[in-house]
Design an enzyme around this catalytic site. Structure first.
Site, PDB file in Angstrom:
ATOM      1  N   CYS A 114       0.815  -1.225   0.000  1.00 30.55           N
ATOM      2  CA  CYS A 114       0.000   0.000   0.000  1.00 30.55           C
ATOM      3  C   CYS A 114       0.847   1.274   0.000  1.00 30.55           C
ATOM      4  O   CYS A 114       0.356   2.341  -0.354  1.00 30.55           O
ATOM      5  CB  CYS A 114      -0.957   0.015   1.180  1.00 30.55           C
ATOM      6  SG  CYS A 114      -2.130  -1.335   1.110  1.00 30.55           S
ATOM      7  N   HIS A 250      -3.271   7.628   1.659  1.00 30.49           N
ATOM      8  CA  HIS A 250      -3.665   6.276   1.237  1.00 30.49           C
ATOM      9  C   HIS A 250      -5.073   6.045   1.765  1.00 30.49           C
ATOM     10  O   HIS A 250      -5.389   6.391   2.900  1.00 30.49           O
ATOM     11  CB  HIS A 250      -2.687   5.250   1.814  1.00 30.49           C
ATOM     12  CG  HIS A 250      -3.137   3.840   1.626  1.00 30.49           C
ATOM     13  ND1 HIS A 250      -3.603   3.363   0.414  1.00 30.49           N
ATOM     14  CD2 HIS A 250      -3.208   2.797   2.492  1.00 30.49           C
ATOM     15  CE1 HIS A 250      -3.935   2.088   0.558  1.00 30.49           C
ATOM     16  NE2 HIS A 250      -3.709   1.719   1.805  1.00 30.49           N
ATOM     17  N   ASN A 280     -10.078   0.194  -0.588  1.00 31.23           N
ATOM     18  CA  ASN A 280      -8.621   0.254  -0.500  1.00 31.23           C
ATOM     19  C   ASN A 280      -8.040  -0.383  -1.760  1.00 31.23           C
ATOM     20  O   ASN A 280      -8.150  -1.590  -1.956  1.00 31.23           O
ATOM     21  CB  ASN A 280      -8.175  -0.505   0.763  1.00 31.23           C
ATOM     22  CG  ASN A 280      -6.670  -0.475   0.958  1.00 31.23           C
ATOM     23  OD1 ASN A 280      -5.917  -0.105   0.059  1.00 31.23           O
ATOM     24  ND2 ASN A 280      -6.230  -0.882   2.134  1.00 31.23           N
TER      25      ASN A 280
HETATM   26  O1  UT7 Z   1      -3.921  -0.583   3.352  1.00 31.05           O
HETATM   27  C1  UT7 Z   1      -3.057  -1.377   4.075  1.00 31.05           C
HETATM   28  C2  UT7 Z   1      -3.167  -1.119   5.504  1.00 31.05           C
HETATM   29  N1  UT7 Z   1      -4.406  -1.632   6.035  1.00 31.05           N
HETATM   30  C3  UT7 Z   1      -5.116  -0.880   6.835  1.00 31.05           C
HETATM   31  O2  UT7 Z   1      -4.793   0.250   7.061  1.00 31.05           O
HETATM   32  C4  UT7 Z   1      -6.303  -1.517   7.506  1.00 31.05           C
HETATM   33  C5  UT7 Z   1      -6.283  -1.134   8.948  1.00 31.05           C
HETATM   34  N2  UT7 Z   1      -7.339  -1.718   9.724  1.00 31.05           N
HETATM   35  C6  UT7 Z   1      -8.651  -1.385   9.589  1.00 31.05           C
HETATM   36  O3  UT7 Z   1      -9.011  -0.620   8.730  1.00 31.05           O
HETATM   37  C7  UT7 Z   1      -9.612  -1.932  10.605  1.00 31.05           C
HETATM   38  O4  UT7 Z   1      -8.887  -2.570  11.642  1.00 31.05           O
HETATM   39  C8  UT7 Z   1     -10.638  -2.943  10.014  1.00 31.05           C
HETATM   40  C9  UT7 Z   1     -11.641  -2.202   9.170  1.00 31.05           C
HETATM   41  C10 UT7 Z   1      -9.917  -3.994   9.190  1.00 31.05           C
HETATM   42  C11 UT7 Z   1     -11.401  -3.631  11.141  1.00 31.05           C
HETATM   43  O5  UT7 Z   1     -12.026  -2.674  11.988  1.00 31.05           O
HETATM   44  P1  UT7 Z   1     -11.847  -2.745  13.572  1.00 31.05           P
HETATM   45  O6  UT7 Z   1     -12.666  -1.681  14.126  1.00 31.05           O
HETATM   46  O7  UT7 Z   1     -10.376  -2.721  13.879  1.00 31.05           O
HETATM   47  O8  UT7 Z   1     -12.513  -4.132  13.916  1.00 31.05           O
HETATM   48  P2  UT7 Z   1     -11.848  -5.465  14.553  1.00 31.05           P
HETATM   49  O9  UT7 Z   1     -10.902  -6.098  13.569  1.00 31.05           O
HETATM   50  O10 UT7 Z   1     -11.338  -5.171  15.915  1.00 31.05           O
HETATM   51  O11 UT7 Z   1     -13.127  -6.371  14.646  1.00 31.05           O
HETATM   52  C12 UT7 Z   1     -14.240  -6.001  15.477  1.00 31.05           C
HETATM   53  C13 UT7 Z   1     -15.347  -7.022  15.262  1.00 31.05           C
HETATM   54  C14 UT7 Z   1     -14.861  -8.465  15.351  1.00 31.05           C
HETATM   55  O12 UT7 Z   1     -15.866  -9.218  15.992  1.00 31.05           O
HETATM   56  P3  UT7 Z   1     -15.769  -9.574  17.542  1.00 31.05           P
HETATM   57  O13 UT7 Z   1     -14.484 -10.340  17.705  1.00 31.05           O
HETATM   58  O14 UT7 Z   1     -15.748  -8.255  18.251  1.00 31.05           O
HETATM   59  O15 UT7 Z   1     -17.001 -10.378  17.776  1.00 31.05           O
HETATM   60  C15 UT7 Z   1     -14.754  -8.903  13.917  1.00 31.05           C
HETATM   61  O16 UT7 Z   1     -14.905 -10.280  13.751  1.00 31.05           O
HETATM   62  O17 UT7 Z   1     -15.876  -6.868  13.924  1.00 31.05           O
HETATM   63  C16 UT7 Z   1     -15.926  -8.143  13.296  1.00 31.05           C
HETATM   64  N3  UT7 Z   1     -15.816  -7.975  11.862  1.00 31.05           N
HETATM   65  C17 UT7 Z   1     -16.889  -7.780  11.071  1.00 31.05           C
HETATM   66  N4  UT7 Z   1     -18.204  -7.695  11.341  1.00 31.05           N
HETATM   67  C18 UT7 Z   1     -19.048  -7.481  10.321  1.00 31.05           C
HETATM   68  C19 UT7 Z   1     -14.704  -7.974  11.085  1.00 31.05           C
HETATM   69  N5  UT7 Z   1     -15.031  -7.780   9.803  1.00 31.05           N
HETATM   70  C20 UT7 Z   1     -16.382  -7.647   9.758  1.00 31.05           C
HETATM   71  C21 UT7 Z   1     -17.309  -7.439   8.732  1.00 31.05           C
HETATM   72  N6  UT7 Z   1     -18.630  -7.356   9.048  1.00 31.05           N
HETATM   73  N7  UT7 Z   1     -16.949  -7.294   7.428  1.00 31.05           N
END
Ligand code: UT7
Length: 323
Positions: A114, A250, A280
């Site tokens: 990225c 980005h 992204n």
């Molecule tokens: O470009 C390269 C660099 N990449 C990035 O910059 C990405 C950086 N990270 C992010 O953008 C965020 O961390 C994400 C969007 C990937 C995830 O958001 P988050 O607020 O950090 O959520 P999390 O990973 O802590 O997950 C929270 C909950 C989890 O469920 P539990 O364990 O709390 O029950 C996940 O399983 O959200 C759940 N979850 C979803 N729920 C519904 C993860 N993906 C989804 C989804 N729909 N698509």
């Protein structure tokens, strides 16, 4: 006197197929609301079957050439950032060279996921400033849809396909921050964080693999590292926060974009945001956003633009340029 790599043209291309968040609700335990709230993404484009990264890149490059009023053979170097090249080799860049009908110069790929476009920009700037290219075509192009695990809701809803391109030309400047062109760059990586974001396959492993990400762990690094690299680049350029007309970040997540702008003390109305429409697109996201920002009349000649990115590696960096 200094040689500066000045932006002569910008262009982009997005594949025709638009996929709204709702489409994922049919196959995954996810909702449009979750995706919008946690990421800011509303839709993304996916390449058609048989439409490869170099095809997207060629169309973006043609748009940038038209914007600059240049022909393919006016270009000396193509630097193409991608992690999803058509083939293991040759580079996607040489395919673009052929596709544009360019019969001279040289072309190569840069792989920094990225952060790839910032790395490509820094490399192209070095080629231009050292006299190894008078004009460089810098491209970010990706087909991340080809490496997504459609059963992993934590990653497959985040990414999209697309390409953006920018043409740099050597021009004389005074060596001051008032010059047009790239004023500074800052590149960083730390391979100890490999497991946070990687593809679990590759040529040497005789497989293609899928993107794997510990999203919340990457998130933890993002705002601090992006702010620090952007501020280093601004310092190096001899500019301060008040000089910034636009941040072109980005486009991974609106919360990261907002967090970084806030930490830098720059209001969101000075940030170009396309994540809602593109998702992204990895190395393509910055040139796509620059091109959209230019076409919409936001970014004007003379504006100071700060661009910053972080991704797999971890690799991150920033560049400051005056359009
Ligand atoms: O470009 C390269 C660099 N990449 C990035 O910059 C990405 C950086 N990270 C992010 O953008 C965020 O961390 C994400 C969007 C990937 C995830 O958001 P988050 O607020 O950090 O959520 P999390 O990973 O802590 O997950 C929270 C909950 C989890 O469920 P539990 O364990 O709390 O029950 C996940 O399983 O959200 C759940 N979850 C979803 N729920 C519904 C993860 N993906 C989804 C989804 N729909 N698509």
């Amino acid at each position: 006197m200094a040689i500066r790599a000045v932006v002569k043209g910008v262009g982009h291309y997005l594949p025709d197929r638009v996929v709204e968040n709702h489409e994922f609700e049919k196959t995954l335990d996810t909702t449009d609301e979750w995706i919008r709230q946690r990421t800011g993404i509303e839709r993304r484009h996916f390449a058609a079957e048989g439409e490869n990264t170099s095809d997207l890149a060629i169309k973006a490059a043609q748009a940038a050439l038209a914007d600059a009023g240049l022909e393919a053979d006016d270009i000396d170097a193509i630097v193409l950032a991608t992690s999803t090249a058509d083939l293991t080799f040759p580079s996607a860049a040489t395919m673009v060279q052929a596709g544009l009908g360019m019969t001279r110069g040289y072309a190569f790929d840069v792989q920094a996921v990225c952060a790839g476009f910032v790395y490509a920009l820094a490399n192209a700037n070095a080629l231009v400033c050292s006299g190894q290219a008078k004009r460089a075509l810098v491209i970010g192009a990706e087909t991340f849809s080809r490496i997504l695990d459609w059963n992993d809701r934590g990653t497959c809803v985040l990414f999209g396909d697309g390409a953006g391109a920018l043409i740099l030309e050597a021009q004389h400047g005074d060596g001051t921050p008032a010059d047009r062109g790239i004023l500074s760059t800052d590149l960083n990586s730390d391979g100890r964080f490999k497991d946070l974001l990687y593809v679990d396959g590759g040529v040497s492993n005789r497989s293609t693999g899928y993107l794997r990400m510990q999203g919340n762990q990457v998130f933890r690094h993002a705002v601090d590292k992006l702010t620090s690299t952007a501020e280093t680049a601004l310092d190096r350029a001899g500019l301060g926060h008040g000089d910034v007309d636009w941040i072109v970040p980005h486009q991974a997540n609106i919360r990261i974009i907002q967090g970084t702008a806030k930490k830098m003390g720059i209001p969101m109305d000075k940030v170009v945001v396309t994540v809602q429409d593109h998702g992204n697109t990895s190395a393509a996201s910055i040139p796509l956003a620059m091109s959209v920002g230019r076409q919409s009349g936001k970014i004007k000649s003379g504006d100071v633009v700060v661009t910053e990115a972080i991704g797999g590696g971890l690799a991150w960096g920033a560049a400051v340029l005056r359009f």
